[in-house]
Design an enzyme around this catalytic site. Sequence first.
Site, mmCIF file in Angstrom:
data_model
loop_
_atom_site.group_PDB
_atom_site.id
_atom_site.type_symbol
_atom_site.label_atom_id
_atom_site.label_comp_id
_atom_site.label_asym_id
_atom_site.label_seq_id
_atom_site.Cartn_x
_atom_site.Cartn_y
_atom_site.Cartn_z
ATOM 1 N N ARG A 234 0.965 -1.014 -0.059
ATOM 2 C CA ARG A 234 -0.129 -0.069 0.067
ATOM 3 C C ARG A 234 1.195 1.744 0.046
ATOM 4 O O ARG A 234 2.055 1.357 0.094
ATOM 5 C CB ARG A 234 -1.123 0.212 1.193
ATOM 6 N N GLU A 263 -2.839 7.317 -4.786
ATOM 7 C CA GLU A 263 -3.288 6.862 -6.005
ATOM 8 C C GLU A 263 -4.501 7.409 -6.117
ATOM 9 O O GLU A 263 -5.413 7.032 -6.814
ATOM 10 C CB GLU A 263 -3.080 5.445 -6.240
ATOM 11 N N HIS A 295 -1.389 -0.041 -9.656
ATOM 12 C CA HIS A 295 -1.943 -1.394 -8.924
ATOM 13 C C HIS A 295 -2.133 -2.289 -9.468
ATOM 14 O O HIS A 295 -3.429 -2.754 -10.044
ATOM 15 C CB HIS A 295 -2.880 -0.069 -8.851
HETATM 16 P P1 NAD Z 1 -1.249 -11.563 5.197
HETATM 17 O O1 NAD Z 1 -2.358 -10.820 5.838
HETATM 18 O O2 NAD Z 1 -0.875 -12.266 4.298
HETATM 19 O O3 NAD Z 1 0.336 -10.767 6.274
HETATM 20 C C1 NAD Z 1 0.304 -9.573 5.949
HETATM 21 C C2 NAD Z 1 1.218 -9.801 7.091
HETATM 22 O O4 NAD Z 1 2.370 -8.587 7.181
HETATM 23 C C3 NAD Z 1 1.774 -10.683 7.847
HETATM 24 O O5 NAD Z 1 1.972 -11.810 8.311
HETATM 25 C C4 NAD Z 1 1.068 -9.887 9.111
HETATM 26 O O6 NAD Z 1 2.012 -10.348 10.468
HETATM 27 C C5 NAD Z 1 2.991 -8.959 9.109
HETATM 28 N N1 NAD Z 1 2.538 -7.950 9.196
HETATM 29 C C6 NAD Z 1 1.829 -6.782 9.887
HETATM 30 N N2 NAD Z 1 2.480 -5.695 10.742
HETATM 31 C C7 NAD Z 1 3.796 -5.588 10.449
HETATM 32 C C8 NAD Z 1 4.914 -5.172 10.417
HETATM 33 N N3 NAD Z 1 4.310 -3.938 11.200
HETATM 34 N N4 NAD Z 1 5.988 -5.145 10.257
HETATM 35 C C9 NAD Z 1 6.119 -6.101 9.318
HETATM 36 N N5 NAD Z 1 5.143 -7.606 9.362
HETATM 37 C C10 NAD Z 1 3.887 -6.472 9.239
HETATM 38 O O7 NAD Z 1 -1.408 -10.203 3.570
HETATM 39 P P2 NAD Z 1 -0.666 -10.678 2.287
HETATM 40 O O8 NAD Z 1 -2.511 -10.930 1.813
HETATM 41 O O9 NAD Z 1 0.454 -11.114 2.057
HETATM 42 O O10 NAD Z 1 -0.911 -8.833 1.946
HETATM 43 C C11 NAD Z 1 0.099 -7.681 2.248
HETATM 44 C C12 NAD Z 1 -0.345 -6.606 1.411
HETATM 45 O O11 NAD Z 1 -0.167 -7.112 0.216
HETATM 46 C C13 NAD Z 1 -2.513 -6.753 1.659
HETATM 47 O O12 NAD Z 1 -2.428 -5.785 2.780
HETATM 48 C C14 NAD Z 1 -2.501 -5.281 1.004
HETATM 49 O O13 NAD Z 1 -2.159 -4.029 1.398
HETATM 50 C C15 NAD Z 1 -1.237 -5.780 -0.273
HETATM 51 N N6 NAD Z 1 -1.855 -5.987 -1.198
HETATM 52 C C16 NAD Z 1 -1.693 -5.768 -3.115
HETATM 53 C C17 NAD Z 1 -1.953 -6.226 -4.066
HETATM 54 C C18 NAD Z 1 -1.980 -5.287 -5.520
HETATM 55 O O14 NAD Z 1 -2.356 -4.887 -6.493
HETATM 56 N N7 NAD Z 1 -0.702 -4.291 -5.170
HETATM 57 C C19 NAD Z 1 -3.199 -6.892 -4.518
HETATM 58 C C20 NAD Z 1 -3.590 -7.788 -2.908
HETATM 59 C C21 NAD Z 1 -2.659 -7.094 -1.567
#
Ligand code: NAD
Length: 330
Positions: A234, A263, A295
């Site tokens: 994000r 964005e 994105h």
């Molecule tokens: P997820 O919930 O499976 O994993 C997120 C991880 O981040 C978890 O293991 C959590 O413990 C960890 N985390 C939380 N706070 C943290 C910190 N301060 N430092 C380090 N790690 C921390 O989520 P995911 O499915 O892997 O997705 C991650 C992110 O990717 C989503 O939150 C979303 O914003 C983004 N995303 C982007 C797109 C895109 O098209 N660009 C698509 C899907 C998701």
Amino acid sequence: MRVAVFSTKPYDRRFLESANATRGHELVFFEPRLTTETATLASGFEAVCAFVNDVLDAPVLEALGRGGTRLVALRCAGFNNVDLDASQALGVKVTRVPAYSPHAVAEHTVALMLALNRKLTRAAARVRDGNFALDGLLGFDLHGRTAGIAGTGAIGSVVARILTGFGCEVLAHDPAPNEECRQLGVRYVQLHELFARSDVLTLHCPLTPSTHHLINRDALTLMKDGVMLINTSRGAILDTVAVIAALKSGKLGYLGLDVYEEEAGLFFEDLSDQVLQDDVFARLLTFPNVLITGHQAFFTHEALSAIATTTLDNVTAIERSGSCANELHA
Ligand code: NAD
């Protein structure tokens, strides 16, 4: 349920209609983003289907509630745009799609790394122009380099697997370490060590108050000179102004972005015949070592199919039982 689908693009409609063929909801598609101005379009709809840049703050949720909406079905994983305290107080349920294709986002992340490293956009433009000189295209082997991953959930753990396959040393930081990553040989470290040791740093944590501007001036100071930074999570996890200063000083050697903190209103639209009003974004576009996509990391056939299916299954679950495994709580 009657579902008002906001921020509809032709591909959303195609995948949602296809998934709905066996589910039987009444889907009505609206092109505008959900905002305070457009929330009245949802009047009379029990459910609203929203995406990443739709606004779901307290005023919008109150307007939806007044119009009879009792479910917001997000067709995305991140939910930083939803005021969950407000939705709970209003009795509006919120569901999301927790994991649709972590591979889609992970593979795009690695595509950004490879394209930046080997300067693929520049190289392709040169070849098209009949220029086959290699000056300025020098890359580095990812094999043997140290890759840092902030957040090893669904997406970060796939990135870890791919980079391990490349022969990188993989370090990670996550408050909830992932055993599967440990088995791969990923070593969990504190954030300052992650910043200090990574040649390539990639962000896969959610946007929360604690990760807002996680990459700021202080964090950048700790990093190696010439580090590659990738953000497909994000936009606001990066302080863009601090990042621009680091690009200008050479501290950041490469920047790959699929997300940007401002964005909304920019990404997902064709603005090619308009003057870009965002000066910070315009500055980012001037650097030769910055690669930005709008994105699109999630944008694969498999991911859109899974998003549509799970989103509508969430609506069905709430309709039938009033609860859903993918429901978000404050
Ligand atoms: P997820 O919930 O499976 O994993 C997120 C991880 O981040 C978890 O293991 C959590 O413990 C960890 N985390 C939380 N706070 C943290 C910190 N301060 N430092 C380090 N790690 C921390 O989520 P995911 O499915 O892997 O997705 C991650 C992110 O990717 C989503 O939150 C979303 O914003 C983004 N995303 C982007 C797109 C895109 O098209 N660009 C698509 C899907 C998701």
